[in-house]
Enzyme design. Structure first.
Site, PDB file in Angstrom:
ATOM      1  N   GLU A  82      -9.859  -2.179   4.993  1.00 49.05           N
ATOM      2  CA  GLU A  82     -10.489  -1.879   6.274  1.00 49.05           C
ATOM      3  C   GLU A  82     -11.759  -2.723   6.446  1.00 49.05           C
ATOM      4  O   GLU A  82     -12.316  -3.217   5.454  1.00 49.05           O
ATOM      5  CB  GLU A  82     -10.868  -0.385   6.312  1.00 49.05           C
ATOM      6  CG  GLU A  82      -9.688   0.570   6.135  1.00 49.05           C
ATOM      7  CD  GLU A  82      -8.818   0.705   7.389  1.00 49.05           C
ATOM      8  OE1 GLU A  82      -8.819  -0.194   8.252  1.00 49.05           O
ATOM      9  OE2 GLU A  82      -8.128   1.737   7.490  1.00 49.05           O
ATOM     10  N   ASN A 137      -7.895  -3.143  14.112  1.00 52.57           N
ATOM     11  CA  ASN A 137      -9.275  -3.398  13.673  1.00 52.57           C
ATOM     12  C   ASN A 137      -9.369  -4.595  12.722  1.00 52.57           C
ATOM     13  O   ASN A 137     -10.414  -4.821  12.117  1.00 52.57           O
ATOM     14  CB  ASN A 137      -9.856  -2.144  12.998  1.00 52.57           C
ATOM     15  CG  ASN A 137      -9.123  -1.765  11.717  1.00 52.57           C
ATOM     16  OD1 ASN A 137      -8.196  -2.459  11.297  1.00 52.57           O
ATOM     17  ND2 ASN A 137      -9.531  -0.676  11.087  1.00 52.57           N
ATOM     18  N   ASP A 165       0.808  -1.215   0.000  1.00 54.81           N
ATOM     19  CA  ASP A 165       0.000   0.000   0.000  1.00 54.81           C
ATOM     20  C   ASP A 165       0.845   1.270   0.000  1.00 54.81           C
ATOM     21  O   ASP A 165       2.060   1.225   0.188  1.00 54.81           O
ATOM     22  CB  ASP A 165      -0.985  -0.007   1.188  1.00 54.81           C
ATOM     23  CG  ASP A 165      -0.375  -0.567   2.471  1.00 54.81           C
ATOM     24  OD1 ASP A 165       0.859  -0.524   2.604  1.00 54.81           O
ATOM     25  OD2 ASP A 165      -1.137  -1.027   3.335  1.00 54.81           O
ATOM     26  N   HIS A 214      -7.532  -5.030   9.936  1.00 52.30           N
ATOM     27  CA  HIS A 214      -7.239  -4.782   8.513  1.00 52.30           C
ATOM     28  C   HIS A 214      -5.940  -5.455   8.079  1.00 52.30           C
ATOM     29  O   HIS A 214      -5.048  -5.689   8.890  1.00 52.30           O
ATOM     30  CB  HIS A 214      -7.260  -3.285   8.166  1.00 52.30           C
ATOM     31  CG  HIS A 214      -6.098  -2.467   8.630  1.00 52.30           C
ATOM     32  ND1 HIS A 214      -6.191  -1.115   8.888  1.00 52.30           N
ATOM     33  CD2 HIS A 214      -4.787  -2.783   8.869  1.00 52.30           C
ATOM     34  CE1 HIS A 214      -5.014  -0.641   9.252  1.00 52.30           C
ATOM     35  NE2 HIS A 214      -4.149  -1.629   9.254  1.00 52.30           N
TER      36      HIS A 214
END
Ligand code: F6R
Length: 242
Positions: free
Chosen positions: A144, A137, A68, A139
């Site tokens: 996400e 979370n 990313d 990801h």
């Protein structure tokens, strides 16, 4: 299948994970590595650099493709993932000048950039080993929590949790880019092997959900339950809820 390798702390996690990646490079000199940024793999990269300096690793045929990149940050920005990779790995080892690939966060034509990056991944003939961290979370890359899994490279809005977590690297939360390019879940799952690193109590719930919870896009990492060859190297804190 997810194989769990325990480590007592961050240092041991970093050494063990680096050993797994080093074995991959030694057994296939033209390995295609999928790489990740963030705090978790910094120690792994430091160990790879050490192994290279000791003469035990050769990167001359290795090619890389990162997960990313923030949208809107130029490569020279000290928080761009390009900068991170150079700082922690690329500049210290003997990789070829054109061996490293990241999304171009400055390409204003988002669709074209996503297609270009998907093409880059395809043109490498597949990723041999994909390194992943995990968000608090759940990801992976910047996929996400969501109501669906994204197949390919896409540009997305970062979750509030992620903006908060990543603000530690910026002068203030306002400066954290709100959007990023990320490989999709389909591209990550296509890697032949996956190596995940996780440390700290802040990852414990996500690690537990990934390993034992239902497979759901609300916990993107849970999809790894369906991958045939995943190794998770995690410290005691990250495994503390299991
Ligand atoms: C980074 C990436 C992210 C991180 C995750 C954990 O390229 O894709 O998924 O792996 O946010 O970040 P750290 O390691 O900083 O806790």
């Amino acid at each position: 299948m997810i194989k769990v390798i325990r480590a007592k702390d961050y240092e041991e996690m970093s050494r063990k994970a680096a050993a797994v990646m080093a074995a991959q490079i030694i057994s296939k000199e033209d390995t295609v590595l999928g790489l990740a940024t963030g705090s978790t793999p910094e120690g792994l990269y430091a160990n790879l650099v050490k192994a290279y300096q000791a003469g035990n690793l050769d990167f001359s045929k290795v090619r890389t493709v990162n997960l990313d990149e923030y949208q809107g940050l130029p490569r020279e920005h000290d928080q761009s993932y390009y900068y991170f990779m150079n700082y922690h790995l690329f500049q210290h080892v003997n990789m070829a000048a054109d061996a490293n690939n990241l999304p171009n966060g400055m390409n204003e034509d988002i669709q074209a950039e996503c297609e270009r990056y998907h093409g880059v991944i395809e043109s490498m003939g597949g990723v041999d080993m994909q390194l992943l961290g995990i968000g608090g979370n759940g990801h992976i890359g910047f996929n996400e929590p969501s109501d669906h899994f994204e197949q390919k490279t896409h540009c997305l809005a970062l979750a509030e949790d992620t903006i908060k977590a990543n603000s530690r690297f910026f002068a203030s939360e306002d400066e954290v880019p709100r959007r990023a390019f990320s490989m999709g879940i389909g591209e990550i799952m296509a890697a032949k092997k996956i190596l995940m690193v996780a440390n700290g109590k802040g990852k414990a719930q996500a690690v537990k959900d990934m390993l034992t919870g239902p497979v759901t896009p609300q916990v993107p990492a849970s999809i790894l339950q369906f991958h045939p060859d995943v190794v998770l190297v995690a410290d005691e804190d990250a495994l503390s809820l299991l």
